[in-house]
Design a protein around this motif. Structure first.
Motif, mmCIF file in Angstrom:
data_model
loop_
_atom_site.group_PDB
_atom_site.id
_atom_site.type_symbol
_atom_site.label_atom_id
_atom_site.label_comp_id
_atom_site.label_asym_id
_atom_site.label_seq_id
_atom_site.Cartn_x
_atom_site.Cartn_y
_atom_site.Cartn_z
ATOM 1 N N LEU A 29 -1.262 -0.644 -4.264
ATOM 2 C CA LEU A 29 -0.527 -0.495 -5.530
ATOM 3 C C LEU A 29 -0.874 -1.590 -6.536
ATOM 4 O O LEU A 29 -0.825 -1.371 -7.740
ATOM 5 N N HIS A 30 -1.247 -2.758 -6.026
ATOM 6 C CA HIS A 30 -1.586 -3.861 -6.924
ATOM 7 C C HIS A 30 -2.905 -3.624 -7.644
ATOM 8 O O HIS A 30 -3.255 -4.351 -8.565
ATOM 9 N N LYS A 31 -3.659 -2.627 -7.208
ATOM 10 C CA LYS A 31 -4.950 -2.347 -7.831
ATOM 11 C C LYS A 31 -4.941 -1.056 -8.649
ATOM 12 O O LYS A 31 -5.990 -0.560 -9.044
ATOM 13 N N VAL A 32 -3.757 -0.496 -8.869
ATOM 14 C CA VAL A 32 -3.688 0.723 -9.676
ATOM 15 C C VAL A 32 -3.793 0.326 -11.140
ATOM 16 O O VAL A 32 -2.992 -0.450 -11.642
ATOM 17 N N ARG A 33 -4.799 0.835 -11.798
ATOM 18 C CA ARG A 33 -5.018 0.488 -13.201
ATOM 19 C C ARG A 33 -4.214 1.420 -14.092
ATOM 20 O O ARG A 33 -3.540 1.009 -15.012
ATOM 21 N N VAL A 57 6.661 0.240 -11.115
ATOM 22 C CA VAL A 57 7.602 -0.467 -11.980
ATOM 23 C C VAL A 57 8.179 -1.684 -11.239
ATOM 24 O O VAL A 57 8.410 -2.735 -11.822
ATOM 25 N N LYS A 58 8.371 -1.519 -9.918
ATOM 26 C CA LYS A 58 8.994 -2.595 -9.126
ATOM 27 C C LYS A 58 8.029 -3.696 -8.713
ATOM 28 O O LYS A 58 8.448 -4.705 -8.160
ATOM 29 N N LEU A 59 6.760 -3.516 -8.933
ATOM 30 C CA LEU A 59 5.771 -4.514 -8.487
ATOM 31 C C LEU A 59 5.978 -5.843 -9.192
ATOM 32 O O LEU A 59 6.246 -5.888 -10.370
ATOM 33 N N TYR A 94 3.967 11.752 -7.509
ATOM 34 C CA TYR A 94 3.814 11.185 -8.848
ATOM 35 C C TYR A 94 5.018 10.336 -9.271
ATOM 36 O O TYR A 94 4.870 9.186 -9.671
ATOM 37 N N THR A 95 6.219 10.896 -9.139
ATOM 38 C CA THR A 95 7.425 10.172 -9.560
ATOM 39 C C THR A 95 7.640 8.940 -8.701
ATOM 40 O O THR A 95 7.978 7.864 -9.190
ATOM 41 N N GLN A 96 7.406 9.100 -7.404
ATOM 42 C CA GLN A 96 7.626 7.996 -6.475
ATOM 43 C C GLN A 96 6.698 6.819 -6.766
ATOM 44 O O GLN A 96 7.131 5.665 -6.766
ATOM 45 N N ILE A 97 5.434 7.104 -7.039
ATOM 46 C CA ILE A 97 4.500 5.999 -7.292
ATOM 47 C C ILE A 97 4.850 5.302 -8.609
ATOM 48 O O ILE A 97 4.752 4.090 -8.724
ATOM 49 N N PHE A 123 0.833 -1.202 0.000
ATOM 50 C CA PHE A 123 0.000 0.000 0.000
ATOM 51 C C PHE A 123 0.865 1.247 0.000
ATOM 52 O O PHE A 123 2.002 1.227 0.463
ATOM 53 N N TYR A 124 0.311 2.331 -0.496
ATOM 54 C CA TYR A 124 1.083 3.561 -0.654
ATOM 55 C C TYR A 124 0.213 4.766 -0.342
ATOM 56 O O TYR A 124 -0.936 4.842 -0.762
ATOM 57 N N ARG A 125 0.805 5.711 0.399
ATOM 58 C CA ARG A 125 0.094 6.946 0.738
ATOM 59 C C ARG A 125 0.243 7.910 -0.439
ATOM 60 O O ARG A 125 1.268 8.554 -0.605
#
Length: 95
Positions: free
Chosen positions: A52-56, A93-95, A85-88, A41-43
């Motif tokens: 993050l696994h559900k970000v389309r 990419v790393k998922l 933005y850059t961090q997410i 998860f990510y703030r």
């Protein structure tokens, strides 16, 4: 499924949305974030934590406005802070 995101309310309660259901529990978003971080998860905004696994996709509305589209029934849109933005992008990419 872990298809949920977490929204902060102003009353020391965190609202958790899992698919179509909503749960409320007494916590701060920081506590929820710390617990969930290990699970992908990510703030993404001062009021939101997303899975993050559900970000389309990430939509760029204008120069400095972004939203995350979730891979769920309603394809909910969650605000994304410009500073995150850059961090997410890196995390996705790393998922």
């Amino acid at each position: 499924g872990d298809n949920f995101n977490v929204k902060d309310s102003n009353y020391g309660k965190v609202i958790i949305m899992i698919e179509q259901e909503t749960f409320v529990y007494d916590s701060t978003l920081s506590n929820a974030e710390n617990t969930l971080k290990a699970h992908g998860f990510y703030r993404c905004h001062r009021s939101y934590v997303v899975n993050l696994h559900k970000v389309r996709e990430i939509i760029n509305w204008s120069k400095n406005t972004y939203s995350i589209v979730l891979d769920n029934f309603n394809q909910d849109k969650i605000p994304l802070s410009r500073t995150k933005y850059t961090q997410i992008q890196d995390l996705l990419v790393k998922l």
